[in-house]
Design a protein around this motif. Structure first.
Motif, PDB file in Angstrom:
ATOM      1  N   LYS A 126       0.837  -1.208   0.000  1.00  0.00           N
ATOM      2  CA  LYS A 126       0.000   0.000   0.000  1.00  0.00           C
ATOM      3  C   LYS A 126       0.868   1.254   0.000  1.00  0.00           C
ATOM      4  CE  LYS A 126      -3.835   2.461   0.760  1.00  0.00           C
ATOM      5  NZ  LYS A 126      -3.336   3.786   1.155  1.00  0.00           N
ATOM      6  N   THR A 127       1.940   1.262   0.779  1.00  0.00           N
ATOM      7  CA  THR A 127       2.828   2.426   0.815  1.00  0.00           C
ATOM      8  C   THR A 127       3.497   2.638  -0.534  1.00  0.00           C
ATOM      9  OG1 THR A 127       3.238   2.138   3.178  1.00  0.00           O
ATOM     10  CG2 THR A 127       4.831   3.453   1.952  1.00  0.00           C
ATOM     11  N   ILE A 128       3.937   1.568  -1.177  1.00  0.00           N
ATOM     12  CA  ILE A 128       4.554   1.703  -2.508  1.00  0.00           C
ATOM     13  C   ILE A 128       3.549   2.277  -3.499  1.00  0.00           C
ATOM     14  CG2 ILE A 128       5.507   0.416  -4.458  1.00  0.00           C
ATOM     15  CD1 ILE A 128       6.805  -1.468  -2.431  1.00  0.00           C
ATOM     16  N   LYS A 129       2.325   1.809  -3.441  1.00  0.00           N
ATOM     17  CA  LYS A 129       1.280   2.341  -4.318  1.00  0.00           C
ATOM     18  C   LYS A 129       1.050   3.831  -4.056  1.00  0.00           C
ATOM     19  CE  LYS A 129      -3.473   1.355  -5.790  1.00  0.00           C
ATOM     20  NZ  LYS A 129      -4.666   0.476  -5.565  1.00  0.00           N
ATOM     21  N   LYS A 162       1.678   7.284  -6.493  1.00  0.00           N
ATOM     22  CA  LYS A 162       0.698   8.359  -6.669  1.00  0.00           C
ATOM     23  C   LYS A 162       1.309   9.702  -6.299  1.00  0.00           C
ATOM     24  CE  LYS A 162      -3.922   9.822  -5.226  1.00  0.00           C
ATOM     25  NZ  LYS A 162      -5.101   9.516  -4.349  1.00  0.00           N
ATOM     26  N   TYR A 163       2.050   9.721  -5.201  1.00  0.00           N
ATOM     27  CA  TYR A 163       2.708  10.957  -4.773  1.00  0.00           C
ATOM     28  C   TYR A 163       3.737  11.417  -5.810  1.00  0.00           C
ATOM     29  CZ  TYR A 163       6.056  13.881  -2.223  1.00  0.00           C
ATOM     30  OH  TYR A 163       6.913  14.889  -1.855  1.00  0.00           O
ATOM     31  N   GLU A 164       4.395  10.484  -6.467  1.00  0.00           N
ATOM     32  CA  GLU A 164       5.353  10.848  -7.507  1.00  0.00           C
ATOM     33  C   GLU A 164       4.663  11.632  -8.617  1.00  0.00           C
ATOM     34  OE1 GLU A 164       9.095   8.625  -9.424  1.00  0.00           O
ATOM     35  OE2 GLU A 164       7.195   7.619  -9.824  1.00  0.00           O
ATOM     36  N   SER A 165       3.461  11.228  -8.991  1.00  0.00           N
ATOM     37  CA  SER A 165       2.693  11.968 -10.005  1.00  0.00           C
ATOM     38  C   SER A 165       2.351  13.369  -9.508  1.00  0.00           C
ATOM     39  CB  SER A 165       1.410  11.206 -10.347  1.00  0.00           C
ATOM     40  OG  SER A 165       1.707   9.957 -10.929  1.00  0.00           O
ATOM     41  N   SER A 224      11.157  16.768  -8.491  1.00  0.00           N
ATOM     42  CA  SER A 224      11.831  15.576  -9.014  1.00  0.00           C
ATOM     43  C   SER A 224      10.979  14.334  -8.826  1.00  0.00           C
ATOM     44  CB  SER A 224      13.167  15.379  -8.284  1.00  0.00           C
ATOM     45  OG  SER A 224      12.935  15.065  -6.917  1.00  0.00           O
ATOM     46  N   ASP A 225      11.215  13.344  -9.698  1.00  0.00           N
ATOM     47  CA  ASP A 225      10.633  12.027  -9.499  1.00  0.00           C
ATOM     48  C   ASP A 225      11.221  11.406  -8.233  1.00  0.00           C
ATOM     49  OD1 ASP A 225       9.155  12.319 -11.765  1.00  0.00           O
ATOM     50  OD2 ASP A 225      10.113  10.712 -12.896  1.00  0.00           O
ATOM     51  N   LEU A 226      10.605  10.311  -7.793  1.00  0.00           N
ATOM     52  CA  LEU A 226      11.111   9.587  -6.628  1.00  0.00           C
ATOM     53  C   LEU A 226      12.088   8.483  -7.027  1.00  0.00           C
ATOM     54  CD1 LEU A 226       7.809   9.115  -4.561  1.00  0.00           C
ATOM     55  CD2 LEU A 226       9.468  10.982  -4.449  1.00  0.00           C
ATOM     56  N   PHE A 227      12.069   8.100  -8.302  1.00  0.00           N
ATOM     57  CA  PHE A 227      12.929   7.016  -8.791  1.00  0.00           C
ATOM     58  C   PHE A 227      12.830   5.808  -7.855  1.00  0.00           C
ATOM     59  CE2 PHE A 227      14.866  11.029 -10.226  1.00  0.00           C
ATOM     60  CZ  PHE A 227      14.655  10.865 -11.591  1.00  0.00           C
TER      61      PHE A 227
END
Length: 370
Positions: A244-247, A251-254, A262-265
């Motif tokens: 869930k955190t990765i998901k 979303k936060y990266e978008s 910057s992206d989160l890579f």
């Protein structure tokens, strides 16, 4: 997704700069501050590989100590002793993320410039108890007690180029957010890396803090995608929380992109052990579907969970079992794992494994030409 150099590209970079094939950038760039004050250099060598202690030495004294000069000289000459085991078994000197600092490196055993990267393991505080880690048993609060923050704000924070946070769990520690506030105020161009167990909730407060910085990568250590195996490795953990955190991070990266940040890579890190090696092909499927980078390392300690504690014939059997489940994408993603196993085998078994890998590569090339 940012492109990192491949191992072959790194070897070409070494050649262009008249460096040995086994050169590693880490002793020329990084110091690790551990919760008990011990100072390390390389995360691959673990917390027991100590080069000094901040309670009795300054960072400058450690940075140009006789031992670090010897370590650097080994990488400049190619006569590797200190890291011989790690390079043989894991080719860790070719870890691409380290080489963003390559243009700034001073190729000298003695360094005239300060450290470029700080790995800030200030506290042992963690919300999981993992079978291959002891950091969660270490102390908390030492860096407050020794007055580190006041000195670092003036002497260190304004000049650093990268910060990495590894352990315990950085996203549950108040010092992580304190560090972000302090450094971003005086040095906004720093690149930030985080290694996390992702066993926490991404809140608006965490997002607000991350919005202040440029992120190099967030590495999520997920050593099993099996909800039954995961808590065997990461005690007190639940896989569904991690996924869930990765998901949420995706979303936060978008959201960050919409703000011009910057992206989160995002990267999934998988530590191969006796009870999870069979998951490697499934892990590749997951990262491909999720748009994540993947790093794979082999666990050395404790020995009872390590593949290196198997008989050579058993190691070979493990590698071939994984190889049989590989398509061309999986073979490419897992090549470092196969080469690590090969380097740990006797010559005859190593040759057999490398031949099977080569045959599979040729098979995929033939299929592609059809």
């Amino acid at each position: 997704m940012e492109k990192y150099p491949t191992p072959l590209e790194l070897l070409g970079l070494f050649a262009e700069n008249n460096l040995p094939e086994k050169f590693c950038i880490v002793p020329f760039s990084n110091l690790i501050l551990n919760p008990n004050g011990d100072i390390g250099v390389c995360r691959q060598k673990g917390t027991k590989h100590v080069v000094g202690n901040i309670q009795t030495q300054t960072l400058d004294e450690v940075w140009n100590s006789e031992y670090l000069q010897q370590w650097r000289n080994e990488f400049l000459t190619g006569d590797i002793k200190i890291c011989a085991k790690e390079i043989k078994n894991d080719s860790c000197h070719l870890s691409p993320d380290n080489y963003t600092l390559f243009p700034h490196i001073e190729f000298s055993a003695t360094q005239s410039q300060p450290i470029l990267k700080l790995t800030a393991n200030f506290n042992g505080q963690c919300n999981l108890k993992c079978t291959m880690c002891d950091i969660w048993m270490m102390e908390n609060g030492l860096y407050d007690r020794i007055g580190f923050w006041e000195r670092a704000e003036e002497d260190f924070f304004p000049y650093i180029k990268e910060v990495e946070l590894l352990s315990g769990e950085p996203f549950i520690q108040k010092d992580t957010y304190r560090l972000i506030d302090k450094i971003s105020a005086v040095n906004p161009n720093v690149l930030w890396s985080f290694t996390t167990n992702a066993h926490w909730k991404l809140t608006d407060k965490i997002k607000d803090s991350l919005d202040k910085i440029t992120i190099k990568n967030i590495i999520c250590s997920v050593d099993s995608l099996d909800p039954l195996v995961y808590p065997q490795i990461r005690k007190e953990g639940r896989l569904e929380v991690v996924l869930k955190t990765i998901k949420d991070l995706k979303k936060y990266e978008s959201e960050r992109r919409s703000k011009g940040l910057s992206d989160l890579f995002l990267t999934l890190h998988f530590l191969v052990m006796k009870n999870n090696w069979h998951e490697l092909p499934d892990v590749v499927d997951y990262v491909e579907e999720s748009g994540l980078r993947l790093t794979v390392n082999n666990c050395y300690e404790p020995k009872e969970v390590s593949l290196w504690n198997l008989r050579p014939e058993e190691e070979l059997e493990v590698a071939i079992s994984v190889l049989k489940k590989c398509d061309s994408i999986k073979l490419k993603r897992l090549m470092r794992f196969f080469l690590s196993v090969a380097n740990d085998l006797p010559k005859d078994l190593k040759a057999l494994l490398l031949l099977k890998i080569k045959d599979l590569q040729e098979e995929y090339k033939t299929e592609k030409r059809k």
